[in-house]
Design a protein around this motif. Structure first.
Motif, PDB file in Angstrom:
ATOM      1  N   MET A 171       0.839  -1.184   0.000  1.00  0.00           N
ATOM      2  CA  MET A 171       0.000   0.000   0.000  1.00  0.00           C
ATOM      3  C   MET A 171       0.882   1.245   0.000  1.00  0.00           C
ATOM      4  O   MET A 171       1.969   1.234   0.571  1.00  0.00           O
ATOM      5  CB  MET A 171      -0.909  -0.018   1.204  1.00  0.00           C
ATOM      6  N   TYR A 172       0.369   2.280  -0.650  1.00  0.00           N
ATOM      7  CA  TYR A 172       1.162   3.489  -0.842  1.00  0.00           C
ATOM      8  C   TYR A 172       0.369   4.730  -0.452  1.00  0.00           C
ATOM      9  O   TYR A 172      -0.834   4.802  -0.682  1.00  0.00           O
ATOM     10  CB  TYR A 172       1.567   3.610  -2.317  1.00  0.00           C
ATOM     11  N   THR A 173       1.068   5.695   0.106  1.00  0.00           N
ATOM     12  CA  THR A 173       0.438   6.977   0.435  1.00  0.00           C
ATOM     13  C   THR A 173       0.378   7.830  -0.829  1.00  0.00           C
ATOM     14  O   THR A 173       1.053   7.546  -1.830  1.00  0.00           O
ATOM     15  CB  THR A 173       1.239   7.739   1.500  1.00  0.00           C
ATOM     16  N   ILE A 174      -0.383   8.888  -0.784  1.00  0.00           N
ATOM     17  CA  ILE A 174      -0.489   9.783  -1.926  1.00  0.00           C
ATOM     18  C   ILE A 174       0.867  10.406  -2.253  1.00  0.00           C
ATOM     19  O   ILE A 174       1.201  10.601  -3.424  1.00  0.00           O
ATOM     20  CB  ILE A 174      -1.589  10.854  -1.702  1.00  0.00           C
ATOM     21  N   ASN A 175       1.670  10.697  -1.231  1.00  0.00           N
ATOM     22  CA  ASN A 175       3.001  11.262  -1.478  1.00  0.00           C
ATOM     23  C   ASN A 175       3.909  10.266  -2.186  1.00  0.00           C
ATOM     24  O   ASN A 175       4.693  10.653  -3.055  1.00  0.00           O
ATOM     25  CB  ASN A 175       3.643  11.736  -0.168  1.00  0.00           C
ATOM     26  N   GLU A 176       3.810   9.001  -1.812  1.00  0.00           N
ATOM     27  CA  GLU A 176       4.612   7.979  -2.475  1.00  0.00           C
ATOM     28  C   GLU A 176       4.191   7.817  -3.935  1.00  0.00           C
ATOM     29  O   GLU A 176       5.035   7.710  -4.827  1.00  0.00           O
ATOM     30  CB  GLU A 176       4.496   6.646  -1.733  1.00  0.00           C
ATOM     31  N   VAL A 177       2.895   7.826  -4.172  1.00  0.00           N
ATOM     32  CA  VAL A 177       2.374   7.704  -5.535  1.00  0.00           C
ATOM     33  C   VAL A 177       2.799   8.909  -6.371  1.00  0.00           C
ATOM     34  O   VAL A 177       3.207   8.769  -7.524  1.00  0.00           O
ATOM     35  CB  VAL A 177       0.839   7.531  -5.529  1.00  0.00           C
ATOM     36  N   GLU A 178       2.736  10.063  -5.756  1.00  0.00           N
ATOM     37  CA  GLU A 178       3.161  11.297  -6.422  1.00  0.00           C
ATOM     38  C   GLU A 178       4.612  11.168  -6.903  1.00  0.00           C
ATOM     39  O   GLU A 178       4.932  11.508  -8.050  1.00  0.00           O
ATOM     40  CB  GLU A 178       3.016  12.470  -5.450  1.00  0.00           C
TER      41      GLU A 178
END
Length: 125
Positions: free
Chosen positions: A1-8
């Protein structure tokens, strides 16, 4: 699972765009953790990659949104979704042919400049 910052960071896409895509139904609803922060699963990243590929190759966001909505309807929309992708593929192929033609013209111009500016012989290029 990834946070929005990681996806960004992974996809070089602003978090504001990710939130916009979710709000507009271009991405599926993203689950949140106990702190209320978006958590992206692999399945959602696959959707994001498809959205980026379709968008970057010229598909309108409204069409992408329709495609996503159809996917939620299940197998009864398989033919329609296939048709959308085939039509888009043909459009991309036409654009690629045009881009390749322009690319070749640019290369010919660079070759001319190589001859004129760098004093190279055409056979040496």
């Amino acid at each position: 699972m990834y946070t929005i910052n990681e996806v960004e960071k992974m996809y070089d896409i602003p978090s504001s765009t990710l939130r916009f895509y979710e709000k507009e139904g271009i991405l599926p609803k993203i689950n949140r953790n106990s702190n209320g922060r978006r958590i992206y699963k692999e399945e959602e990243l696959e959707w994001l990659e498809l959205v980026m590929a379709l968008k970057d190759t010229g598909m309108a966001l409204e069409t992408i949104k329709e495609y996503l909505a159809m996917s939620h309807e299940g197998d009864e929309t398989l033919e329609q979704r296939r048709s959308i992708l085939l039509e888009h593929k043909q459009s991309v192929e036409r654009q690629l042919a045009i881009t390749l033609k322009h690319f070749e013209k640019i290369n010919r111009k660079i070759t001319l400049y190589d001859v004129l500016v760098l004093k190279k012989e055409p056979k040496d290029l």
